[in-house]
Design a protein around this motif. Sequence first.
Motif, PDB file in Angstrom:
ATOM      1  N   PHE A   1       0.837  -1.205   0.000  1.00  0.00           N
ATOM      2  CA  PHE A   1       0.000   0.000   0.000  1.00  0.00           C
ATOM      3  C   PHE A   1       0.871   1.254   0.000  1.00  0.00           C
ATOM      4  CE2 PHE A   1      -2.613   3.154   2.343  1.00  0.00           C
ATOM      5  CZ  PHE A   1      -3.662   3.255   1.446  1.00  0.00           C
ATOM      6  N   LEU A   2       1.870   1.305   0.860  1.00  0.00           N
ATOM      7  CA  LEU A   2       2.755   2.469   0.915  1.00  0.00           C
ATOM      8  C   LEU A   2       3.504   2.639  -0.399  1.00  0.00           C
ATOM      9  CD1 LEU A   2       4.166   2.164   4.552  1.00  0.00           C
ATOM     10  CD2 LEU A   2       2.365   3.699   3.721  1.00  0.00           C
ATOM     11  N   ASN A   3       3.964   1.547  -0.978  1.00  0.00           N
ATOM     12  CA  ASN A   3       4.648   1.620  -2.276  1.00  0.00           C
ATOM     13  C   ASN A   3       3.704   2.103  -3.373  1.00  0.00           C
ATOM     14  OD1 ASN A   3       7.055   0.786  -1.145  1.00  0.00           O
ATOM     15  ND2 ASN A   3       6.766  -1.360  -1.720  1.00  0.00           N
ATOM     16  N   GLU A   4       2.472   1.648  -3.299  1.00  0.00           N
ATOM     17  CA  GLU A   4       1.469   2.062  -4.286  1.00  0.00           C
ATOM     18  C   GLU A   4       1.195   3.565  -4.172  1.00  0.00           C
ATOM     19  OE1 GLU A   4      -1.068   1.235  -7.443  1.00  0.00           O
ATOM     20  OE2 GLU A   4       0.379  -0.116  -6.521  1.00  0.00           O
ATOM     21  N   LEU A   5       1.086   4.079  -2.952  1.00  0.00           N
ATOM     22  CA  LEU A   5       0.880   5.520  -2.761  1.00  0.00           C
ATOM     23  C   LEU A   5       2.080   6.301  -3.286  1.00  0.00           C
ATOM     24  CD1 LEU A   5      -0.717   5.682   0.812  1.00  0.00           C
ATOM     25  CD2 LEU A   5      -1.872   6.001  -1.393  1.00  0.00           C
ATOM     26  N   ALA A   6       3.280   5.814  -2.994  1.00  0.00           N
ATOM     27  CA  ALA A   6       4.492   6.504  -3.454  1.00  0.00           C
ATOM     28  C   ALA A   6       4.543   6.542  -4.977  1.00  0.00           C
ATOM     29  CB  ALA A   6       5.731   5.817  -2.881  1.00  0.00           C
TER      30      ALA A   6
ATOM     31  N   LEU B   1       8.783   8.723   8.593  1.00  0.00           N
ATOM     32  CA  LEU B   1       7.336   8.764   8.388  1.00  0.00           C
ATOM     33  C   LEU B   1       6.805   7.362   8.107  1.00  0.00           C
ATOM     34  CD1 LEU B   1       4.652  10.201   8.141  1.00  0.00           C
ATOM     35  CD2 LEU B   1       5.196  10.649   5.746  1.00  0.00           C
ATOM     36  N   ARG B   2       7.483   6.615   7.271  1.00  0.00           N
ATOM     37  CA  ARG B   2       7.061   5.231   6.992  1.00  0.00           C
ATOM     38  C   ARG B   2       7.025   4.414   8.277  1.00  0.00           C
ATOM     39  NH1 ARG B   2       7.141   2.183   1.867  1.00  0.00           N
ATOM     40  NH2 ARG B   2       7.133   3.691   0.209  1.00  0.00           N
ATOM     41  N   GLU B   3       8.037   4.552   9.097  1.00  0.00           N
ATOM     42  CA  GLU B   3       8.080   3.812  10.364  1.00  0.00           C
ATOM     43  C   GLU B   3       6.926   4.213  11.270  1.00  0.00           C
ATOM     44  OE1 GLU B   3      12.033   4.564  11.830  1.00  0.00           O
ATOM     45  OE2 GLU B   3      12.933   3.104  10.445  1.00  0.00           O
ATOM     46  N   ARG B   4       6.611   5.518  11.316  1.00  0.00           N
ATOM     47  CA  ARG B   4       5.481   5.974  12.137  1.00  0.00           C
ATOM     48  C   ARG B   4       4.164   5.410  11.596  1.00  0.00           C
ATOM     49  NH1 ARG B   4       3.675  11.869  12.089  1.00  0.00           N
ATOM     50  NH2 ARG B   4       5.888  12.157  11.761  1.00  0.00           N
ATOM     51  N   LEU B   5       4.001   5.421  10.281  1.00  0.00           N
ATOM     52  CA  LEU B   5       2.784   4.865   9.678  1.00  0.00           C
ATOM     53  C   LEU B   5       2.673   3.364   9.973  1.00  0.00           C
ATOM     54  CD1 LEU B   5       2.769   6.740   6.258  1.00  0.00           C
ATOM     55  CD2 LEU B   5       1.223   7.117   8.192  1.00  0.00           C
TER      56      LEU B   5
ATOM     57  N   HIS C   1       2.112   6.709  -6.876  1.00  0.00           N
ATOM     58  CA  HIS C   1       1.089   7.645  -7.350  1.00  0.00           C
ATOM     59  C   HIS C   1       1.302   9.056  -6.797  1.00  0.00           C
ATOM     60  CE1 HIS C   1      -0.768   3.977  -8.752  1.00  0.00           C
ATOM     61  NE2 HIS C   1      -1.484   4.743  -9.544  1.00  0.00           N
ATOM     62  N   GLY C   2       2.554   9.395  -6.539  1.00  0.00           N
ATOM     63  CA  GLY C   2       2.900  10.778  -6.272  1.00  0.00           C
ATOM     64  C   GLY C   2       2.953  11.230  -4.821  1.00  0.00           C
ATOM     65  N   VAL C   3       2.813  10.343  -3.875  1.00  0.00           N
ATOM     66  CA  VAL C   3       2.889  10.750  -2.470  1.00  0.00           C
ATOM     67  C   VAL C   3       4.368  10.737  -2.066  1.00  0.00           C
ATOM     68  CG1 VAL C   3       2.108  10.304  -0.118  1.00  0.00           C
ATOM     69  CG2 VAL C   3       0.590   9.805  -2.047  1.00  0.00           C
ATOM     70  N   SER C   4       5.014  11.883  -2.298  1.00  0.00           N
ATOM     71  CA  SER C   4       6.472  11.957  -2.127  1.00  0.00           C
ATOM     72  C   SER C   4       6.910  11.909  -0.663  1.00  0.00           C
ATOM     73  CB  SER C   4       7.007  13.231  -2.786  1.00  0.00           C
ATOM     74  OG  SER C   4       6.398  14.367  -2.195  1.00  0.00           O
ATOM     75  N   ILE C   5       6.062  12.288   0.272  1.00  0.00           N
ATOM     76  CA  ILE C   5       6.480  12.274   1.681  1.00  0.00           C
ATOM     77  C   ILE C   5       6.793  10.858   2.164  1.00  0.00           C
ATOM     78  CG2 ILE C   5       5.253  14.393   2.292  1.00  0.00           C
ATOM     79  CD1 ILE C   5       3.120  12.611   3.648  1.00  0.00           C
TER      80      ILE C   5
END
Length: 160
Positions: A60-65, A77-81, A67-71
């Motif tokens: 999911f995180l890779n898919e968001l990245a 941030l990934r670890e917090r998520l 699609h332009g979610v640069s943060i």
Amino acid sequence: MTSTQVNCVLIDLDNTLSHFLGRGGSKGFFRIFSRQGISEALCRERYEFLKKEGFSLKKFLNELATHGVSILSRTLLRERLEREFDLWLRSSLVLYPDSLPAITLWQEHHIPVCIVTAGDEAFQRQKVEFLHLPHDAVVVLPYVAEKKSVVRTILVQFGP
């Protein structure tokens, strides 16, 4: 009347033994990401896409990245998520009230319990672990449509 010998119980995990609280748990799930300024609409779209091939947080995180979610390129941030997702999963995924008593009864009668579920293997096993479900086997298939094909294999393993 003849009696039937039960050799094993095959039972589905999602929406049979367990479920997510509150509208499938989606409200809390999407809130994890919207608090970081990530569009809920994009999250829903990518989640629906991934459900077909087996959801996992990493996918999911890779898919968001993608699609332009640069943060999401920031490790902290990934670890917090990931931590927030873990907390959400532990608080939102629950057993139906009769699940544990049924499994306990089957085990008391020496009937093996095989949990059959579909999706990303690591995520499905994580859910079984979080729920502390007693079982003799867990079979994770990549797609729901494949559940029928595994029945024969399990019956051979636990059958007469």
